[in-house]
Write an enzyme that holds these catalytic residues in place. Structure first.
Site, PDB file in Angstrom:
ATOM      1  N   THR A   1     -13.806  -5.353   5.183  1.00 19.06           N
ATOM      2  CA  THR A   1     -13.561  -5.536   6.615  1.00 19.06           C
ATOM      3  C   THR A   1     -13.699  -4.242   7.400  1.00 19.06           C
ATOM      4  O   THR A   1     -13.683  -4.260   8.623  1.00 19.06           O
ATOM      5  CB  THR A   1     -12.166  -6.140   6.863  1.00 19.06           C
ATOM      6  OG1 THR A   1     -11.180  -5.363   6.179  1.00 19.06           O
ATOM      7  CG2 THR A   1     -12.107  -7.569   6.367  1.00 19.06           C
TER       8      THR A   1
ATOM      9  N   LYS B   1     -10.895  -4.489  -7.285  1.00 17.51           N
ATOM     10  CA  LYS B   1     -12.314  -4.641  -6.961  1.00 17.51           C
ATOM     11  C   LYS B   1     -13.240  -4.084  -8.052  1.00 17.51           C
ATOM     12  O   LYS B   1     -14.006  -3.155  -7.824  1.00 17.51           O
ATOM     13  CB  LYS B   1     -12.623  -3.978  -5.622  1.00 17.51           C
ATOM     14  CG  LYS B   1     -11.787  -4.483  -4.451  1.00 17.51           C
ATOM     15  CD  LYS B   1     -12.163  -3.774  -3.156  1.00 17.51           C
ATOM     16  CE  LYS B   1     -11.345  -4.281  -1.986  1.00 17.51           C
ATOM     17  NZ  LYS B   1      -9.944  -3.839  -2.037  1.00 17.51           N
ATOM     18  N   PHE B   2     -13.212  -4.685  -9.233  1.00 15.31           N
ATOM     19  CA  PHE B   2     -14.041  -4.212 -10.336  1.00 15.31           C
ATOM     20  C   PHE B   2     -15.524  -4.274  -9.981  1.00 15.31           C
ATOM     21  O   PHE B   2     -16.008  -5.260  -9.421  1.00 15.31           O
ATOM     22  CB  PHE B   2     -13.789  -5.046 -11.590  1.00 15.31           C
ATOM     23  CG  PHE B   2     -12.366  -5.049 -12.071  1.00 15.31           C
ATOM     24  CD1 PHE B   2     -11.547  -3.941 -11.892  1.00 15.31           C
ATOM     25  CD2 PHE B   2     -11.839  -6.167 -12.701  1.00 15.31           C
ATOM     26  CE1 PHE B   2     -10.232  -3.947 -12.333  1.00 15.31           C
ATOM     27  CE2 PHE B   2     -10.527  -6.180 -13.148  1.00 15.31           C
ATOM     28  CZ  PHE B   2      -9.721  -5.072 -12.968  1.00 15.31           C
TER      29      PHE B   2
ATOM     30  N   LYS C   1       0.374  -7.974  -3.073  1.00 20.95           N
ATOM     31  CA  LYS C   1      -0.929  -7.416  -3.432  1.00 20.95           C
ATOM     32  C   LYS C   1      -0.765  -5.970  -3.884  1.00 20.95           C
ATOM     33  O   LYS C   1      -0.211  -5.148  -3.158  1.00 20.95           O
ATOM     34  CB  LYS C   1      -1.906  -7.474  -2.253  1.00 20.95           C
ATOM     35  CG  LYS C   1      -3.321  -6.974  -2.605  1.00 20.95           C
ATOM     36  CD  LYS C   1      -4.256  -7.078  -1.428  1.00 20.95           C
ATOM     37  CE  LYS C   1      -4.105  -5.923  -0.456  1.00 20.95           C
ATOM     38  NZ  LYS C   1      -4.623  -4.631  -1.004  1.00 20.95           N
TER      39      LYS C   1
ATOM     40  N   ASP D   1      -5.638  -6.111  -6.712  1.00 20.67           N
ATOM     41  CA  ASP D   1      -6.763  -5.804  -5.827  1.00 20.67           C
ATOM     42  C   ASP D   1      -7.393  -4.466  -6.216  1.00 20.67           C
ATOM     43  O   ASP D   1      -7.179  -3.453  -5.546  1.00 20.67           O
ATOM     44  CB  ASP D   1      -6.254  -5.775  -4.378  1.00 20.67           C
ATOM     45  CG  ASP D   1      -7.346  -5.446  -3.381  1.00 20.67           C
ATOM     46  OD1 ASP D   1      -8.529  -5.701  -3.680  1.00 20.67           O
ATOM     47  OD2 ASP D   1      -7.008  -4.930  -2.295  1.00 20.67           O
TER      48      ASP D   1
ATOM     49  N   ASP E   1       0.835  -1.201   0.000  1.00 24.01           N
ATOM     50  CA  ASP E   1       0.000   0.000   0.000  1.00 24.01           C
ATOM     51  C   ASP E   1       0.871   1.254   0.000  1.00 24.01           C
ATOM     52  O   ASP E   1       0.945   1.992   0.993  1.00 24.01           O
ATOM     53  CB  ASP E   1      -0.948  -0.020   1.203  1.00 24.01           C
ATOM     54  CG  ASP E   1      -1.979  -1.134   1.091  1.00 24.01           C
ATOM     55  OD1 ASP E   1      -2.357  -1.480  -0.049  1.00 24.01           O
ATOM     56  OD2 ASP E   1      -2.403  -1.664   2.131  1.00 24.01           O
TER      57      ASP E   1
ATOM     58  N   GLY F   1      -0.758  -6.289   5.626  1.00 24.90           N
ATOM     59  CA  GLY F   1      -0.069  -5.099   5.150  1.00 24.90           C
ATOM     60  C   GLY F   1       0.805  -4.467   6.200  1.00 24.90           C
ATOM     61  O   GLY F   1       1.978  -4.806   6.351  1.00 24.90           O
ATOM     62  N   ARG F   2       0.228  -3.531   6.941  1.00 24.32           N
ATOM     63  CA  ARG F   2       1.005  -2.693   7.840  1.00 24.32           C
ATOM     64  C   ARG F   2       1.761  -3.454   8.918  1.00 24.32           C
ATOM     65  O   ARG F   2       2.817  -3.019   9.368  1.00 24.32           O
ATOM     66  CB  ARG F   2       0.084  -1.639   8.471  1.00 24.32           C
ATOM     67  CG  ARG F   2      -0.245  -0.529   7.499  1.00 24.32           C
ATOM     68  CD  ARG F   2      -1.361   0.379   7.989  1.00 24.32           C
ATOM     69  NE  ARG F   2      -2.668  -0.273   7.880  1.00 24.32           N
ATOM     70  CZ  ARG F   2      -3.822   0.392   7.842  1.00 24.32           C
ATOM     71  NH1 ARG F   2      -3.827   1.714   7.933  1.00 24.32           N
ATOM     72  NH2 ARG F   2      -4.957  -0.253   7.720  1.00 24.32           N
TER      73      ARG F   2
ATOM     74  N   ASP G   1     -18.924  -2.720 -12.132  1.00 26.21           N
ATOM     75  CA  ASP G   1     -19.488  -1.883 -13.192  1.00 26.21           C
ATOM     76  C   ASP G   1     -20.483  -2.743 -13.958  1.00 26.21           C
ATOM     77  O   ASP G   1     -20.797  -3.864 -13.541  1.00 26.21           O
ATOM     78  CB  ASP G   1     -18.364  -1.365 -14.107  1.00 26.21           C
ATOM     79  CG  ASP G   1     -18.664   0.016 -14.693  1.00 26.21           C
ATOM     80  OD1 ASP G   1     -19.779   0.171 -15.241  1.00 26.21           O
ATOM     81  OD2 ASP G   1     -17.813   0.906 -14.595  1.00 26.21           O
ATOM     82  N   ILE G   2     -20.976  -2.264 -15.082  1.00 30.81           N
ATOM     83  CA  ILE G   2     -21.879  -3.074 -15.882  1.00 30.81           C
ATOM     84  C   ILE G   2     -21.111  -4.285 -16.410  1.00 30.81           C
ATOM     85  O   ILE G   2     -19.876  -4.251 -16.536  1.00 30.81           O
ATOM     86  CB  ILE G   2     -22.508  -2.267 -17.023  1.00 30.81           C
ATOM     87  CG1 ILE G   2     -21.428  -1.775 -18.006  1.00 30.81           C
ATOM     88  CG2 ILE G   2     -23.323  -1.105 -16.483  1.00 30.81           C
ATOM     89  CD1 ILE G   2     -22.004  -1.123 -19.259  1.00 30.81           C
ATOM     90  N   PRO G   3     -21.800  -5.400 -16.697  1.00 33.90           N
ATOM     91  CA  PRO G   3     -21.100  -6.636 -17.073  1.00 33.90           C
ATOM     92  C   PRO G   3     -20.115  -6.473 -18.219  1.00 33.90           C
ATOM     93  O   PRO G   3     -19.003  -7.026 -18.161  1.00 33.90           O
ATOM     94  CB  PRO G   3     -22.248  -7.580 -17.447  1.00 33.90           C
ATOM     95  CG  PRO G   3     -23.386  -7.126 -16.588  1.00 33.90           C
ATOM     96  CD  PRO G   3     -23.254  -5.625 -16.542  1.00 33.90           C
ATOM     97  N   ASN G   4     -20.470  -5.731 -19.259  1.00 27.60           N
ATOM     98  CA  ASN G   4     -19.585  -5.598 -20.405  1.00 27.60           C
ATOM     99  C   ASN G   4     -18.277  -4.898 -20.028  1.00 27.60           C
ATOM    100  O   ASN G   4     -17.191  -5.281 -20.481  1.00 27.60           O
ATOM    101  CB  ASN G   4     -20.283  -4.829 -21.522  1.00 27.60           C
ATOM    102  CG  ASN G   4     -19.509  -4.887 -22.820  1.00 27.60           C
ATOM    103  OD1 ASN G   4     -19.277  -5.958 -23.365  1.00 27.60           O
ATOM    104  ND2 ASN G   4     -19.118  -3.717 -23.326  1.00 27.60           N
ATOM    105  N   THR G   5     -18.380  -3.873 -19.202  1.00 27.11           N
ATOM    106  CA  THR G   5     -17.191  -3.127 -18.787  1.00 27.11           C
ATOM    107  C   THR G   5     -16.283  -3.986 -17.921  1.00 27.11           C
ATOM    108  O   THR G   5     -15.053  -3.985 -18.082  1.00 27.11           O
ATOM    109  CB  THR G   5     -17.600  -1.854 -18.033  1.00 27.11           C
ATOM    110  OG1 THR G   5     -18.347  -1.018 -18.914  1.00 27.11           O
ATOM    111  CG2 THR G   5     -16.389  -1.091 -17.527  1.00 27.11           C
TER     112      THR G   5
END
Length: 240
Positions: A129, A67-68, A38, A65, A16, A220-221, A70-74
């Site tokens: 989380t 996290k898409f 990641k 990571d 990060d 991560g941290r 959007d509409i299915p095609n995109t």
């Protein structure tokens, strides 16, 4: 517990950072302890696909990571694109619905087959989380408790053909019961007892998460902000 994976394969280090140089320096320091890095939104949008290829050149697997949602095609197009970069894993939001998840998976499989590479593991994000009970009900507008929402999304992800889900450690047992042992669980919000919890609410220690049956842990941290990151990583590996 899935015994097929070695401890160093089960931990994803969250890079990060806001720049590629710092991220690569950290990866280099951890290179002989952890196998998968990641890459999240901040680092990717600062560095672009180059960060993926640099990490691959250093011998790491990459969990993309972003996290898409959007509409299915995109999302199908985004899945096609990220697959071309040879990532080990990437994720989409389950809230996008079954068709979106199905299209994402199909696009990844099709592109990987065309390129002759391994199909990346596709994971659905259930609830972050950082989501508390009050936030789920009062702000997001989803009734019921967090675990019920997580299980609903997990079953949709499995129905759509995804490989697993991202969830907190507290939902592992319920997900395994509903979706089976082979449905992957990727668990962020992992904090050793000696590390601060920061802004995540539903957290668990590495040992607790693996005892509950987690496949992968995102840390991560607790590693990257430690005075000695490699020593911190080794301490966690000993625990798991």
């Amino acid at each position: 517990m899935n015994m097929a994976l070695q401890p160093q394969e089960r931990i994803f280090v969250a890079l990060d950072y806001d720049n590629m140089d710092d991220a690569l320096r950290m990866a280099e320091r951890l290179g002989d302890t952890i196998r998968t890095m990641k890459v999240g939104l901040q680092l990717f949008f600062n560095s672009g696909p180059q960060i993926l290829h640099r990490l691959h050149d250093m011998g790491f697997q990459v969990f993309m990571d972003c996290k898409f949602h959007d509409i299915p095609n995109t999302v199908a197009g985004a899945s096609d694109s990220v697959t071309q970069h040879g990532v080990y894993m990437f994720n989409v939001h389950c809230a996008g619905g079954v068709e979106m998840m199905q299209r994402a998976k199909a696009a990844a499989v099709r592109r990987a087959e065309q390129m002759g590479i391994a199909v990346p593991k596709l994971i659905g994000v259930t609830q972050l989380t950082s989501t508390s009970q009050g936030m789920l009900n009062d702000e997001i507008g989803v009734p019921g408790d967090v675990q019920s929402s997580v299980l609903h999304y997990a079953t949709l992800a499995q129905q759509a053909g995804l490989d697993g889900v991202v969830a907190s450690g507290h939902e592992i047992a319920a997900i395994k019961s509903a979706c089976g042992d082979d449905f992957l669980t990727v668990i962020p919000g992992i904090r050793p007892t000696w590390a601060a919890s920061n802004d995540q609410k539903r957290i668990m220690t590495p040992k607790e998460a693996l005892q509950a049956g987690a496949h992968y842990l995102v840390i991560g941290r607790a590693i990257t902000h430690a005075d000695d990151p490699k020593a911190a990583a080794l301490r966690i590996l000993e625990e798991v």
